[in-house]
Design a protein around this motif. Structure first.
Motif, mmCIF file in Angstrom:
data_model
loop_
_atom_site.group_PDB
_atom_site.id
_atom_site.type_symbol
_atom_site.label_atom_id
_atom_site.label_comp_id
_atom_site.label_asym_id
_atom_site.label_seq_id
_atom_site.Cartn_x
_atom_site.Cartn_y
_atom_site.Cartn_z
ATOM 1 N N LYS A 1 34.143 43.548 -1.825
ATOM 2 C CA LYS A 1 33.019 43.460 -0.892
ATOM 3 C C LYS A 1 33.425 42.775 0.412
ATOM 4 C CE LYS A 1 28.497 43.484 -0.016
ATOM 5 N NZ LYS A 1 28.031 44.541 0.832
ATOM 6 N N LYS A 2 34.342 41.820 0.348
ATOM 7 C CA LYS A 2 34.792 41.094 1.544
ATOM 8 C C LYS A 2 35.398 42.022 2.587
ATOM 9 C CE LYS A 2 36.495 37.331 -1.098
ATOM 10 N NZ LYS A 2 37.695 36.586 -1.398
ATOM 11 N N GLU A 3 35.945 43.153 2.134
ATOM 12 C CA GLU A 3 36.593 44.092 3.056
ATOM 13 C C GLU A 3 35.624 45.121 3.626
ATOM 14 O OE1 GLU A 3 40.065 45.907 1.390
ATOM 15 O OE2 GLU A 3 40.964 43.987 0.888
ATOM 16 N N HIS A 4 34.378 45.083 3.203
ATOM 17 C CA HIS A 4 33.374 46.013 3.725
ATOM 18 C C HIS A 4 32.817 45.454 5.036
ATOM 19 C CE1 HIS A 4 32.541 48.317 -0.163
ATOM 20 N NE2 HIS A 4 33.584 47.548 -0.395
ATOM 21 N N LEU A 5 32.662 46.296 6.011
ATOM 22 C CA LEU A 5 32.079 45.893 7.284
ATOM 23 C C LEU A 5 30.561 45.863 7.118
ATOM 24 C CD1 LEU A 5 32.579 45.215 10.269
ATOM 25 C CD2 LEU A 5 32.336 47.633 10.752
ATOM 26 N N CYS A 6 29.983 44.674 7.233
ATOM 27 C CA CYS A 6 28.546 44.499 7.025
ATOM 28 C C CYS A 6 27.928 43.839 8.258
ATOM 29 C CB CYS A 6 28.282 43.622 5.803
ATOM 30 S SG CYS A 6 28.969 44.293 4.299
ATOM 31 N N GLY A 7 26.644 43.930 8.346
ATOM 32 C CA GLY A 7 25.919 43.258 9.423
ATOM 33 C C GLY A 7 25.674 44.168 10.592
ATOM 34 N N ASP A 8 24.430 44.211 11.027
ATOM 35 C CA ASP A 8 24.048 45.082 12.139
ATOM 36 C C ASP A 8 24.824 44.773 13.413
ATOM 37 O OD1 ASP A 8 22.282 46.382 10.521
ATOM 38 O OD2 ASP A 8 20.511 45.302 11.231
ATOM 39 N N LYS A 9 25.029 43.479 13.701
ATOM 40 C CA LYS A 9 25.717 43.095 14.943
ATOM 41 C C LYS A 9 27.161 43.578 14.945
ATOM 42 C CE LYS A 9 22.943 39.044 15.976
ATOM 43 N NZ LYS A 9 22.912 37.584 16.063
#
Length: 138
Positions: A8-16
């Motif tokens: 999960k740490k390698e997934h790009l998350c967050g709208d910004k």
């Protein structure tokens, strides 16, 4: 950290973060993917994840959720097996890299084809980043 995993740490998350990538990122197409990437020099070495990835399949082209999910699974798997070159490159050059893989084909292609294109993408991505770094320094 396990080399051939995709936590999960390698997934790009967050709208910004995603908005920044889509607005300011560089893009190229290697069929069946559109790749958008953004890189920056790493300020601190505390951040252990240097490459973050977003994988998307357009609902407009693949109406059924099962086909979208299958394509995303295939894309994640091919990225997971071929990410080692990108990780090493980011580590050697102290870079944080954000990447979005967008599936642009209308049909569901075979895994072998998707994986070969993912290998091609990683090579092109490294070359593009090196070229852009060279242009910034000169």
């Amino acid at each position: 950290m396990k080399i051939f995993s995709f936590p999960k740490k390698e997934h790009l998350c967050g709208d910004k973060n995603i908005e920044l990538l889509l607005k300011q990122g560089y893009a190229f197409i290697i069929y069946p993917f559109r790749v958008i990437y953004l890189f920056e020099k790493q300020e601190n070495t505390i951040n252990e994840v240097q490459v973050k990835v977003l994988i998307s399949v357009a609902k407009k082209k693949h109406r059924r959720a099962n086909s979208r999910n299958r394509l995303k699974r295939l894309m994640r798997e091919s990225y997971r097996l071929n990410k080692i070159n990108l990780l090493n490159f980011a580590k050697e050059n102290a870079l944080n890299i954000s990447i979005a893989f967008q599936y642009i084909s209308d049909e569901i292609l075979k895994y072998n084809f998707i994986e070969s294109k993912m290998r091609e993408i990683s090579i092109k991505l490294i070359n593009n980043i090196e070229q852009k770094q060279h242009n910034e320094t000169s």
